[in-house]
Each structure stands twice: as C-alpha cells, then as structure tokens.
Design a protein around this motif. Structure first.
Motif, PDB file in Angstrom:
ATOM      1  N   ARG A  10       0.878  -1.171   0.000  1.00 25.06           N
ATOM      2  CA  ARG A  10       0.000   0.000   0.000  1.00 25.06           C
ATOM      3  C   ARG A  10       0.916   1.223   0.000  1.00 25.06           C
ATOM      4  O   ARG A  10       1.620   1.475   0.974  1.00 25.06           O
ATOM      5  CB  ARG A  10      -0.892   0.004   1.245  1.00 25.06           C
ATOM      6  N   PRO A  18      -5.411   4.523   4.439  1.00 28.93           N
ATOM      7  CA  PRO A  18      -4.856   5.341   5.519  1.00 28.93           C
ATOM      8  C   PRO A  18      -5.785   6.424   6.027  1.00 28.93           C
ATOM      9  O   PRO A  18      -5.600   6.902   7.135  1.00 28.93           O
ATOM     10  CB  PRO A  18      -3.607   5.950   4.895  1.00 28.93           C
ATOM     11  N   HIS A  19      -6.775   6.820   5.228  1.00 25.82           N
ATOM     12  CA  HIS A  19      -7.653   7.903   5.695  1.00 25.82           C
ATOM     13  C   HIS A  19      -8.998   7.378   6.139  1.00 25.82           C
ATOM     14  O   HIS A  19      -9.933   8.147   6.320  1.00 25.82           O
ATOM     15  CB  HIS A  19      -7.846   8.930   4.594  1.00 25.82           C
ATOM     16  N   LYS A  25       3.131   0.290   3.329  1.00 21.57           N
ATOM     17  CA  LYS A  25       2.709  -0.749   4.270  1.00 21.57           C
ATOM     18  C   LYS A  25       2.390  -1.999   3.455  1.00 21.57           C
ATOM     19  O   LYS A  25       1.995  -1.906   2.295  1.00 21.57           O
ATOM     20  CB  LYS A  25       1.451  -0.311   5.020  1.00 21.57           C
ATOM     21  N   ALA A  55      -0.660   6.873   9.671  1.00 19.65           N
ATOM     22  CA  ALA A  55      -0.323   5.836   8.697  1.00 19.65           C
ATOM     23  C   ALA A  55      -0.530   4.438   9.252  1.00 19.65           C
ATOM     24  O   ALA A  55      -0.705   3.490   8.504  1.00 19.65           O
ATOM     25  CB  ALA A  55       1.124   6.000   8.247  1.00 19.65           C
ATOM     26  N   ASP A  56      -0.494   4.302  10.578  1.00 16.70           N
ATOM     27  CA  ASP A  56      -0.568   2.969  11.169  1.00 16.70           C
ATOM     28  C   ASP A  56      -1.982   2.568  11.568  1.00 16.70           C
ATOM     29  O   ASP A  56      -2.323   1.402  11.520  1.00 16.70           O
ATOM     30  CB  ASP A  56       0.342   2.883  12.392  1.00 16.70           C
TER      31      ASP A  56
END
Lengths: 92, 243
Positions: free
Chosen positions: A5, B84-85, A57, B171-172
């Motif tokens: 990603r 991520p969002h 990721k 991001a995590d």
C-alpha cells in the motif's frame, strides 16, 4: 498474496524527471494518493527510488478506489423511520 | 642498630636499580622498522583478543532472540490496515460504574440536549429545535420521520454524558470516532420543509470583451424539527442491553 500500500506523502515537484517518472509509473499523481501493487521485485525497486516521498505498508488485500472512498465516508447518522403518509395507512 | 638499618636501606636502594646505565649495556634489541607492538608472535593469545572482548551477556543475547512477554498482544496482521484515511465508528456499549451511578440523575432531570452527528457533522439540539441542514437530504420528503442514531453528547442542566474523544488517524491506524450507544436515547426528527435561497447570480467576465456571462445557482436545504428527544433510564437501558 500480499500487496504494497503506497501513499504519496511528499510531492515530487522539483525533483529530477526520473523520480517524477517513477511516481507517474506508479500512478501517484498528487499528495496523499494511495495505490496498491502486488509485492514483487520490480515494484520494490520502484519504491526504493521514491522511498523518501512515500509511506509503504504491506497489506493482505488491495482496495479499489470506491472502497477507499467508502471507508472514508462517515456514518449518515440517521435512517428514515417512517415515510410521509405512512402514519395513516392503518386507518384506511 | 642505627647503622644496621642504614645498610639495610642502602641494600634496598641498590636492588631497586640493579642494571648499570643503558650506554654500558650491550645492544640487545634488534634494530628494525617493524613496530614491536604489532608482532603477534610473542604476545599471548588473550591479550590479542582483549580489544574485541565479547561479554557473556552479549553472547547469550545473540544466542537467543528477544522474547516478547507472554501477555503481549499479537502483532497487527496486514489485513487490519485498510486505507490510511479511513475512519472507524465505535459505539461503546459497556455500562461503566459512572454511567450506572449518574445515568438515573441525567435521565430524571428534564430538558435534555444532544449532539447528533449527521454525515459526521455535529449539531447541538434540544427537543423542538428547527435545524436547517446545509444540504438537501436525499430521498426524503416533508413529513418523513428520521431516527437519529449517532450522538456524542447527551446533557441536562447539571450532567453530561460524553462519548470518548475521537482518535486522529495516521499511517498505522485509522481514525476512530466514538459514539454513544443508540439505545441510550430516542431522537426523532421530522422533515418539515425544503427551503431555498434566493438565486445567486455571478457575473463572469473576460478581459477586453463586452460580453458578461451570468451564472445562476440556487441551493436547496432540508429543514428538520426535533420532534422527540428522550433519554432512557438505567433500568430500561439495562433491559435493552441484556436482550
């Protein structure tokens, strides 16, 4: 099968044409764009060329653009309990 | 006695310098350009190794990789990392001791207010309020009854029940938004009208052209009235949760 990603965190503006070409090849057009690619050597090499600009990721499944949009969308917070006119249906 | 000690001291001093001066000695050292320190032939093995001494602790560490404590949470699998969002709505259903103690007080105090979230935007309302939404709600007509099911605050004059603060995403992990349990309250709104605004006219001009283009726009807004706002008592809520 796992996927990369890749999210463009920093813009490629002002960088050499080769770097911008890698961004274009990966489909990263503007900041915060997210793309998914299967884990492979060629993609890993492309990521290494732009590693300062992206957040990477490893995920198990890719998401389509529509799925990403849907995951960003908040809950509507309401549902229609009764349509107009339905209240009198029992009396007809 | 004194003489004896003096001779003894002299004897000691003489044994401290047993060699004659250096220029009287035969030339014993080899004359060479190689530094004596680098010659490893005559240096004992442990002394050579002294620079790279590896402690027993380090050896143990290398032998056995670090072990996580047995009660550590398992690492997040790649599957649990969506976009991520993305945002995650969490509805807390646990009845904490504070809720158990204070919900009856909140429920019995009249006139409540509520912060409902429609499409993620908060609106602080009480019963009887008229709310003009900043958009036209799709698929509804005047007369429809809406049930609101996302709220972050329920309050009265003295008490407020709050959902936890939202956690910003990175991001995590995705953004987490916490809402109150929808079984805690009943909030109904009736669509009473669709309002419009006066037509806006924007004049578009180009340089060195006499032509003026007019762009018309007109917005439609849905108007809601909060017809019912009721906060459940503790017994009622416990019965609903227990089902």
């Amino acid at each position: 099968m796992s996927y990369f990603r890749i999210t463009l965190m920093r813009s490629g503006i002002g960088l050499p044409q080769k770097t911008q070409g890698v961004l274009k090849a990966l489909g990263l057009r503007k900041r915060m764009t997210t793309v998914y690619y299967p884990v492979s050597q060629s993609v890993a090499g492309q990521i290494l060329r732009i590693k300062e600009l992206v957040d990477v990721k490893e995920v198990s499944a890719p998401m389509t653009k529509e799925q990403m949009r849907a995951s960003r969308r908040p809950d509507p917070g309401y549902y229609i309990e009764q349509k107009a006119g339905e209240a009198m249906w029992g009396y007809k | 006695m004194a003489l004896l000690t003096r001779t003894a001291r002299r004897a000691l001093l003489e044994t401290r310098f047993p060699l004659p001066p250096a220029f009287l000695l035969p030339l014993r050292a080899h004359i060479t350009t190689v530094s004596h320190n680098l010659e490893t032939d005559n240096v004992p093995e442990p002394l050579i190794r002294s620079g790279q001494h590896i402690s027993q602790d380090l050896k143990d560490k290398v032998q056995s990789p670090p072990q996580l404590p047995s009660d550590a949470p398992p690492p997040a699998s790649p599957a649990s990392r969506p976009s991520p969002h993305a945002r995650d709505s969490i509805i807390s259903t646990t009845i904490t001791p504070t809720i158990r103690a204070l919900l009856p007080l909140l429920a019995t105090q009249p006139t409540h207010y509520i912060t409902i979230h429609i499409h993620g935007r908060p609106y602080l309302l009480t019963q009887g309020d008229t709310l003009r939404l900043p958009f036209q709600m799709p698929h509804v007509r005047p007369g429809d009854v809406l049930r609101m099911n996302r709220a972050t605050h329920i309050g009265s004059r003295d008490y407020t029940l709050k959902a936890p603060e939202p956690v910003k995403g990175n991001a995590d992990h995705v953004k987490k938004v916490y809402y109150l349990d929808e079984r805690l309250f009943t909030c109904r709104a009736r669509v009473i009208a669709v309002e419009t605004e006066p037509v806006r006219v924007e004049e578009k001009t180009k340089r060195r052209q006499r032509h003026v283009k007019h762009v018309y726009s007109k917005m439609y807004f849905t108007v809601l009235r909060i017809s019912e706002l009721e906060v459940k008592g503790l017994e009622e809520y416990e019965a609903l949760v227990g089902e």
